[in-house]
Write an enzyme that holds these catalytic residues in place. Structure first.
Site, PDB file in Angstrom:
ATOM      1  N   HIS A  22      44.828  73.984  83.874  1.00  0.00           N
ATOM      2  CA  HIS A  22      45.810  74.981  83.447  1.00  0.00           C
ATOM      3  C   HIS A  22      45.767  76.139  84.443  1.00  0.00           C
ATOM      4  O   HIS A  22      44.700  76.552  84.874  1.00  0.00           O
ATOM      5  CB  HIS A  22      45.477  75.468  82.036  1.00  0.00           C
ATOM      6  N   CYS A  34      52.383  76.961  85.209  1.00  0.00           N
ATOM      7  CA  CYS A  34      52.193  75.708  84.468  1.00  0.00           C
ATOM      8  C   CYS A  34      53.534  75.078  84.103  1.00  0.00           C
ATOM      9  O   CYS A  34      53.689  73.860  84.180  1.00  0.00           O
ATOM     10  CB  CYS A  34      51.360  75.932  83.211  1.00  0.00           C
TER      11      CYS A  34
END
Length: 117
Positions: A22, A34
């Site tokens: 992430h 992301c």
């Protein structure tokens, strides 16, 4: 950090693409890095499926922020395989473009593009 790992064969064709992690570039639900990685990745894989009918060999998981593993070199039809390679290379270039402006959030390991694109 989002990590992208590209595994290639002896002819420099893409065998596998793994995307994990992430970016932590923003609050949950507002992380545009992301979102960009997810959009280009899922869009390309869906294109391989819908445009080529290749039924790509893909694994997804929500571990460690996210995980996508695409076995690109897993297509027996040579014509479909060639087109799938083009889509996979396009994905890698798109991810490099994201990493170019967001390098502290995205890392890419690819022997073909060691110095970037």
């Amino acid at each position: 950090m989002v990590t992208v790992t590209v595994k290639r064969n002896e002819r420099n064709g893409i065998e596998e693409i793994t995307i994990s992690g992430h970016a932590h570039a923003g609050k949950h639900g507002s992380d545009i890095v992301c979102a960009a990685v997810s959009a280009v990745s899922l869009g390309t894989i869906n294109s391989a499926d819908l445009l080529l009918g290749s039924n790509p060999n893909v694994q997804f998981a929500e571990r460690e922020g996210g995980y996508i593993h695409w076995k690109v070199g897993d297509c027996p039809d040579p014509l479909i395989s060639e087109k799938q390679q083009l889509l996979a290379e396009s994905l890698v270039i798109s991810l490099f473009m994201i990493a170019e402006t967001n390098g502290k959030y995205v890392s890419i390991q690819d022997p073909k593009w060691q110095g970037g694109v």
